[in-house]
Design an enzyme around this catalytic site. Structure first.
Site, mmCIF file in Angstrom:
data_model
loop_
_atom_site.group_PDB
_atom_site.id
_atom_site.type_symbol
_atom_site.label_atom_id
_atom_site.label_comp_id
_atom_site.label_asym_id
_atom_site.label_seq_id
_atom_site.Cartn_x
_atom_site.Cartn_y
_atom_site.Cartn_z
ATOM 1 N N ARG A 122 65.958 -34.514 61.978
ATOM 2 C CA ARG A 122 64.946 -33.648 61.345
ATOM 3 C C ARG A 122 65.089 -33.572 59.820
ATOM 4 N NH1 ARG A 122 66.164 -30.843 66.018
ATOM 5 N NH2 ARG A 122 64.545 -31.129 67.568
ATOM 6 N N LYS A 144 55.329 -40.571 49.803
ATOM 7 C CA LYS A 144 54.595 -41.017 51.001
ATOM 8 C C LYS A 144 55.491 -41.989 51.749
ATOM 9 C CE LYS A 144 49.708 -40.903 49.817
ATOM 10 N NZ LYS A 144 48.521 -41.785 49.696
ATOM 11 N N GLU A 186 48.552 -52.790 40.255
ATOM 12 C CA GLU A 186 48.785 -51.330 40.274
ATOM 13 C C GLU A 186 49.067 -50.826 38.859
ATOM 14 O OE1 GLU A 186 48.329 -49.616 43.001
ATOM 15 O OE2 GLU A 186 48.481 -51.147 44.569
ATOM 16 N N LYS A 228 52.199 -41.480 37.533
ATOM 17 C CA LYS A 228 52.232 -41.153 38.969
ATOM 18 C C LYS A 228 52.895 -39.793 39.180
ATOM 19 C CE LYS A 228 52.574 -42.462 43.629
ATOM 20 N NZ LYS A 228 52.721 -43.465 44.657
ATOM 21 N N GLU A 238 47.685 -35.108 48.335
ATOM 22 C CA GLU A 238 46.436 -35.854 48.214
ATOM 23 C C GLU A 238 45.217 -35.098 48.748
ATOM 24 O OE1 GLU A 238 46.715 -40.229 48.668
ATOM 25 O OE2 GLU A 238 44.916 -40.014 49.881
ATOM 26 N N ARG A 242 45.204 -36.448 43.450
ATOM 27 C CA ARG A 242 46.004 -37.622 43.829
ATOM 28 C C ARG A 242 45.109 -38.765 44.325
ATOM 29 N NH1 ARG A 242 51.936 -37.876 46.876
ATOM 30 N NH2 ARG A 242 52.057 -40.130 46.883
ATOM 31 N N ASN A 246 43.792 -43.948 44.301
ATOM 32 C CA ASN A 246 43.150 -44.919 45.209
ATOM 33 C C ASN A 246 42.134 -45.798 44.489
ATOM 34 O OD1 ASN A 246 44.583 -43.948 47.401
ATOM 35 N ND2 ASN A 246 43.065 -42.355 47.799
ATOM 36 N N HIS A 249 41.357 -49.274 45.593
ATOM 37 C CA HIS A 249 41.896 -49.451 46.937
ATOM 38 C C HIS A 249 40.832 -49.311 48.017
ATOM 39 C CE1 HIS A 249 45.546 -49.142 44.685
ATOM 40 N NE2 HIS A 249 46.301 -49.308 45.743
ATOM 41 N N HIS A 253 41.051 -52.363 50.096
ATOM 42 C CA HIS A 253 41.557 -52.366 51.483
ATOM 43 C C HIS A 253 40.576 -53.059 52.414
ATOM 44 C CE1 HIS A 253 44.472 -48.753 50.947
ATOM 45 N NE2 HIS A 253 45.117 -49.899 50.867
ATOM 46 N N HIS A 265 47.867 -57.660 49.131
ATOM 47 C CA HIS A 265 47.454 -56.333 48.685
ATOM 48 C C HIS A 265 47.095 -56.261 47.196
ATOM 49 C CE1 HIS A 265 47.280 -51.985 48.683
ATOM 50 N NE2 HIS A 265 48.110 -51.978 47.663
HETATM 51 P P1 NAD Z 1 58.024 -55.724 50.450
HETATM 52 O O1 NAD Z 1 58.906 -54.557 50.522
HETATM 53 O O2 NAD Z 1 57.741 -56.427 51.734
HETATM 54 O O3 NAD Z 1 58.622 -56.769 49.410
HETATM 55 C C1 NAD Z 1 57.965 -57.997 49.217
HETATM 56 C C2 NAD Z 1 58.923 -59.176 49.354
HETATM 57 O O4 NAD Z 1 59.718 -59.244 48.175
HETATM 58 C C3 NAD Z 1 59.875 -59.109 50.531
HETATM 59 O O5 NAD Z 1 59.941 -60.376 51.125
HETATM 60 C C4 NAD Z 1 61.222 -58.769 49.890
HETATM 61 O O6 NAD Z 1 62.314 -59.294 50.596
HETATM 62 C C5 NAD Z 1 61.080 -59.410 48.546
HETATM 63 N N1 NAD Z 1 61.857 -58.809 47.462
HETATM 64 C C6 NAD Z 1 61.981 -57.503 47.187
HETATM 65 N N2 NAD Z 1 62.639 -57.337 46.037
HETATM 66 C C7 NAD Z 1 62.982 -58.545 45.592
HETATM 67 C C8 NAD Z 1 63.639 -59.034 44.433
HETATM 68 N N3 NAD Z 1 64.060 -58.205 43.471
HETATM 69 N N4 NAD Z 1 63.817 -60.361 44.302
HETATM 70 C C9 NAD Z 1 63.328 -61.228 45.247
HETATM 71 N N5 NAD Z 1 62.658 -60.831 46.332
HETATM 72 C C10 NAD Z 1 62.479 -59.512 46.499
HETATM 73 O O7 NAD Z 1 56.591 -55.371 49.815
HETATM 74 P P2 NAD Z 1 56.117 -54.500 48.554
HETATM 75 O O8 NAD Z 1 54.994 -55.256 47.989
HETATM 76 O O9 NAD Z 1 57.235 -54.065 47.699
HETATM 77 O O10 NAD Z 1 55.553 -53.184 49.253
HETATM 78 C C11 NAD Z 1 54.426 -53.211 50.100
HETATM 79 C C12 NAD Z 1 54.470 -51.998 50.992
HETATM 80 O O11 NAD Z 1 54.442 -50.831 50.187
HETATM 81 C C13 NAD Z 1 53.291 -51.899 51.944
HETATM 82 O O12 NAD Z 1 53.768 -51.631 53.239
HETATM 83 C C14 NAD Z 1 52.498 -50.703 51.434
HETATM 84 O O13 NAD Z 1 51.835 -49.993 52.455
HETATM 85 C C15 NAD Z 1 53.582 -49.873 50.794
HETATM 86 N N6 NAD Z 1 53.127 -48.948 49.751
HETATM 87 C C16 NAD Z 1 53.535 -47.664 49.833
HETATM 88 C C17 NAD Z 1 53.144 -46.752 48.870
HETATM 89 C C18 NAD Z 1 53.644 -45.344 48.945
HETATM 90 O O14 NAD Z 1 53.194 -44.506 48.160
HETATM 91 N N7 NAD Z 1 54.562 -45.050 49.823
HETATM 92 C C19 NAD Z 1 52.340 -47.165 47.799
HETATM 93 C C20 NAD Z 1 51.951 -48.493 47.733
HETATM 94 C C21 NAD Z 1 52.354 -49.397 48.721
#
Ligand code: NAD
Length: 360
Positions: A122, A144, A186, A228, A238, A242, A246, A249, A253, A265
């Site tokens: 929890r 998030k 972004e 942010k 949100e 907030r 988007n 997006h 999306h 993305h």
């Molecule tokens: P990811 O975490 O899958 O990373 C992308 C790739 O890069 C992976 O293969 C990883 O192994 C590699 N990688 C990471 N760091 C590295 C580095 N320094 N050197 C070499 N390779 C590296 O993807 P992402 O693009 O970071 O994140 C996408 C996710 O984030 C989605 O699931 C999306 O929904 C989420 N997201 C969340 C929020 C939020 O507010 N929580 C906001 C935007 C996106």
């Protein structure tokens, strides 16, 4: 050069540290903060291979006990099965309420680990060490967390804030170029929604940013996190402001889904931002010259601006109407009125939307 800022959320406020090479000193800083007596570090297998030993060494040198838990890299791992596997590992390790989690990796790792932290026993304290540009400027800040379901992305999750965020800008040197460019969508978003001066900074420092020149990269990441943090502090859940995050997006999306996720993305967000700007022009909210200037910057950073001609427009419209942010069948768009200011509106006619989706 290093930057520090705070996300102001009352007793859930937390600092963000941005520094070249900070990963090696995370242990020493955590030891001072007394967040937990032991940590489970969660990383995908790729990031664990690249940076697991640096972070684990930093923790052990500071006298902090830690275990490294890994899962296969990629969005396909952001699901309830991987979540359950990691939760079982925490139980087998005897992780208790005095312990904490560290998310080492991109947005997938941050979302998964944050949701584990929100729900395991929890709630456990957790720390973000984001390693992609997207996670450094966006997903590691704001609380998030969650996982995907077969029915859609991010459908199960929680708002749960970390205790501290450590952003090591040195790790961007190993990031694949596509991931870096995707993250820049972004970055540009922040300039358009909230900060004209930052937009100009991005125009002027294009070469330095693309070459990962440290001073420019750190200033850029700091500004994104500052914006942010301001927006999240005003509206954590949100319900109001907030939603400006988007921008790009909503249509983005829909484009991403209509392409069966073959458009990644960041690229979809870039296309979505240009579409939203054209919609703003069609609604007579924004000057055509402003829309052109943003599209030129998006293009200069190597991001796409057009919806691919072969993408089915009816599918894009279908996904727009089923987006989880659609309210009572009404799609809300974040539309710029000028560079640095946006409004949120559902007053978009079918004809205005059609004019933006048409093939160019
Ligand atoms: P990811 O975490 O899958 O990373 C992308 C790739 O890069 C992976 O293969 C990883 O192994 C590699 N990688 C990471 N760091 C590295 C580095 N320094 N050197 C070499 N390779 C590296 O993807 P992402 O693009 O970071 O994140 C996408 C996710 O984030 C989605 O699931 C999306 O929904 C989420 N997201 C969340 C929020 C939020 O507010 N929580 C906001 C935007 C996106």
């Amino acid at each position: 050069m290093k930057y520090t800022l705070d996300v102001g959320l009352g007793d859930r406020s937390y600092p963000i540290f941005i520094e070249d090479g900070i990963m090696a000193t995370v242990g020493a800083d955590l030891a001072k903060r007394k967040i937990a007596k032991r940590f489970a570090v969660i990383a995908d297998d790729n990031v664990a291979r690249l940076y697991g030993s640096t972070l684990m060494r930093s923790l052990s040198e500071a006298g902090i006990a830690a275990e490294l838990l890994t899962f296969p890299q990629g969005e396909a791992s952001k699901n309830l099965q991987v979540f359950a596997g990691l939760a079982s590992r925490l139980a087998q390790l005897g992780i208790d309420r005095k312990d904490g989690l560290i998310a080492l990796g991109g947005g997938v790792t941050g979302d998964l680990t944050g949701f584990l932290a929100a729900s395991y026993l929890r709630g456990l304290p957790f720390v973000q060490v984001p390693t992609t540009l997207l996670s450094q400027v966006d997903s590691s800040v704001g609380g998030k967390t969650g996982v995907d379901l077969p029915e859609g992305k991010n459908l199960v999750g929680a708002f749960y804030q970390p205790e501290v965020v450590y952003i090591d800008t040195a790790v961007l040197t190993t990031l694949p170029l596509g991931e870096l460019i995707g993250g820049l969508a972004e970055v540009i978003k922040y300039g358009v929604i909230r900060d004209f001066d930052f937009f100009v900074f991005l125009e002027r420092h294009l070469d330095q940013i693309l070459c990962l020149e440290q001073a420019s990269i750190q200033q850029m990441i700091f500004t994104c996190c500052r914006i942010k943090a301001e927006v999240v502090a005003e509206d954590e859940r949100e319900s109001d402001i907030r939603r400006i995050l988007n921008f790009g997006h909503t249509i983005g999306h829909a484009v991403e889904a209509a392409s069966d996720y073959s458009i990644i993305h960041g690229m979809a967000v870039a296309i979505g931002m240009v579409a939203a700007l054209r919609l703003a022009v069609a609604c007579e909210l924004c000057k055509k010259s402003d829309a052109g200037r943003v599209a030129a910057l998006i293009n200069a950073y190597g991001l796409p601006t057009e919806i691919p001609a072969d993408l089915d427009r009816q599918r894009i419209k279908k996904y727009l109407l089923t987006d989880k942010k659609t309210v009572a069948g009404s799609v809300f768009y974040v539309l710029p009125t000028t560079i640095g200011k946006v409004l949120i509106t559902n007053e978009v006619s079918e004809a205005q939307l059609e004019s933006v989706l048409q093939k160019r």
